[in-house]
Write an enzyme that holds these catalytic residues in place. Sequence first.
Site, PDB file in Angstrom:
ATOM      1  N   CYS A   1      -0.111   3.983   2.509  1.00 49.49           N
ATOM      2  CA  CYS A   1       0.253   3.583   3.869  1.00 49.49           C
ATOM      3  C   CYS A   1       1.671   4.057   4.194  1.00 49.49           C
ATOM      4  CB  CYS A   1       0.187   2.059   4.021  1.00 49.49           C
ATOM      5  SG  CYS A   1      -1.468   1.354   3.811  1.00 49.49           S
TER       6      CYS A   1
ATOM      7  N   CYS B   1       0.833  -1.213   0.000  1.00 50.06           N
ATOM      8  CA  CYS B   1       0.000   0.000   0.000  1.00 50.06           C
ATOM      9  C   CYS B   1       0.863   1.258   0.000  1.00 50.06           C
ATOM     10  CB  CYS B   1      -0.925  -0.037   1.216  1.00 50.06           C
ATOM     11  SG  CYS B   1      -1.813   1.506   1.517  1.00 50.06           S
TER      12      CYS B   1
END
Length: 298
Positions: A46, A43
């Site tokens: 993230c 991700c």
Amino acid sequence: MLAETPAATDGLVKDTTTAAFRQDVIQESAKQPVLVDFWAPWCGPCKQLTPVIEKAVKAAGGKVKLVKMNIDEHPQIPGQLGIQSIPAVIAFTKGQPVDGFMGALPEGQVKGFIERLVGPVGPSAAEDLLAEADARVAQGDAAGAAELYAAVLAQDPENLAAVAALAKLHLELDDLEGAKRFLAMAPKGKENDPAIAGARAAIELAEQAASLGDVGELQRRIESNPLDHQARFDLALALNARGQREEAVDQLVEIVRRDRNWNEDGARKQLVQLFEAWGPTDEMTLLGRRRLSSVLFA
């Protein structure tokens, strides 16, 4: 620190598992709010959120804790909570989820989210120490500043501002090797952080200046031939090394004015490196950008 690396072990930030979730989050949130950051190694957002939220949690000084859960390794709890998109941050208080947000929010919004939970969050102790150390540098107290920067690193060994400041401080003391040693303390993956990049640029400039000739000789070369751009370029580096920053800017801007394409736009690129070394808000960076713009966009 990137999201796929282990979380900090300073007590405020930690990784958790499905088995440890009750202890790390449910029970711990009886003492103070606990933020749960659901993330995954693949991700991208993230990775953007991780340093921002970790910094904000540390700045809160223990009023809130951060627990990180890799949803690829531990899908059960995020599934139960209905987490369908990451990054997702859920705040727990007294064992219950009470607030949350999704996506990689900017630092100000993350701080605002935390303040909704715990009230106003002032500057951290580390930020206070950094401010005092910076003031001592301005006063010429290198030894006192170094002690304070070291105190920051004792609390947070990965504090990039302190690492960069100590590297630059050693440069000012003509200790090039010491500056390199401190720069090497920067955590892997943080090479492009503005503070670290600025310290690296300052070290590169110092190395360049060390190989230059006598300033007087460079000035004489320019006087005899104003189109000797290499002499003017070298003079700018030498002047910067001697603390004559405005004069260094003027020499490089003059090269750009006379021949923008010299050495593949080398003078402008060198100015950019100076600005990086000085920092984006430094008064000489701002002045240099104005003078460069007046030539480029005249």
